[in-house]
Enzyme design. Structure first.
Site, PDB file in Angstrom:
ATOM      1  N   GLN A  78      64.170 -53.628  -9.664  1.00  0.00           N
ATOM      2  CA  GLN A  78      64.438 -54.131  -8.316  1.00  0.00           C
ATOM      3  C   GLN A  78      65.941 -54.206  -8.077  1.00  0.00           C
ATOM      4  OE1 GLN A  78      62.456 -57.770  -7.231  1.00  0.00           O
ATOM      5  NE2 GLN A  78      63.349 -57.746  -5.214  1.00  0.00           N
ATOM      6  N   PHE A  79      66.490 -53.154  -7.447  1.00  0.00           N
ATOM      7  CA  PHE A  79      67.933 -53.076  -7.216  1.00  0.00           C
ATOM      8  C   PHE A  79      68.432 -54.158  -6.271  1.00  0.00           C
ATOM      9  CE2 PHE A  79      66.422 -50.681  -3.598  1.00  0.00           C
ATOM     10  CZ  PHE A  79      67.348 -50.920  -2.602  1.00  0.00           C
ATOM     11  N   THR A  80      67.560 -54.721  -5.430  1.00  0.00           N
ATOM     12  CA  THR A  80      68.003 -55.720  -4.455  1.00  0.00           C
ATOM     13  C   THR A  80      68.461 -57.024  -5.115  1.00  0.00           C
ATOM     14  OG1 THR A  80      65.740 -56.489  -4.093  1.00  0.00           O
ATOM     15  CG2 THR A  80      66.567 -54.771  -2.613  1.00  0.00           C
TER      16      THR A  80
END
Length: 150
Positions: A78-80
């Site tokens: 999850q890059f966020t």
């Protein structure tokens, strides 16, 4: 590298409405790979997550790890998690590693966890639009950041 860990009684991950992976009691780990993360960060985080003592012992004290309880782990990229909201209202993801860098690091991290646990780690599909349902147990939610080492 940043991970948000939730102790869960169960979690399911769906892609295009189809069940892709699921776990029972264990840890849901949302994994953010940062620009410049190395094998050292992966090793430290895998050790930390596998040994994190967030499950109750016989006296009701959080004193046991996923290794000791035989619980499951679901790790989802999850890059966020690396979003910066410092300026304006639109998050910046400049700190997140590009897919060409982060995809192999995420896979390597999952393999490291499997080595430590001697069992399969449930995963998402890198880059996919995923829907995750979980039941947070406690609730217990912990943020671990490899650069802060706290």
């Amino acid at each position: 590298m940043r991970i948000v860990v939730q102790r869960v009684t169960g979690a399911e991950l769906r892609i295009d409405g189809e069940l892709f992976s699921s776990i029972g009691r264990g840890l849901m780990a949302l994994v953010g790979i940062e620009c410049g993360d190395t094998e050292e960060e992966l090793q430290w985080m895998a050790d930390k997550l596998a040994g994190l003592r967030v499950f109750d012992d016989a006296q009701g004290v959080m004193n046991l790890s996923v290794q000791e309880t035989g619980s499951d782990i679901m790790a989802v990229s999850q890059f966020t998690l690396l979003a910066s909201t410092r300026k304006g209202r639109r998050p910046s993801y400049i700190r997140a590693a590009a897919p060409a860098e982060s995809a192999p690091l995420y896979e390597r991290f999952c393999l490291m966890l499997e080595e430590r646990l001697s069992r399969t780690v449930a995963r998402g599909r890198f880059g996919a639009d995923m829907q995750i349902s979980l039941t947070n147990d406690g609730p217990v939610t912990i943020v671990i950041d490899s650069r802060m080492r706290e």
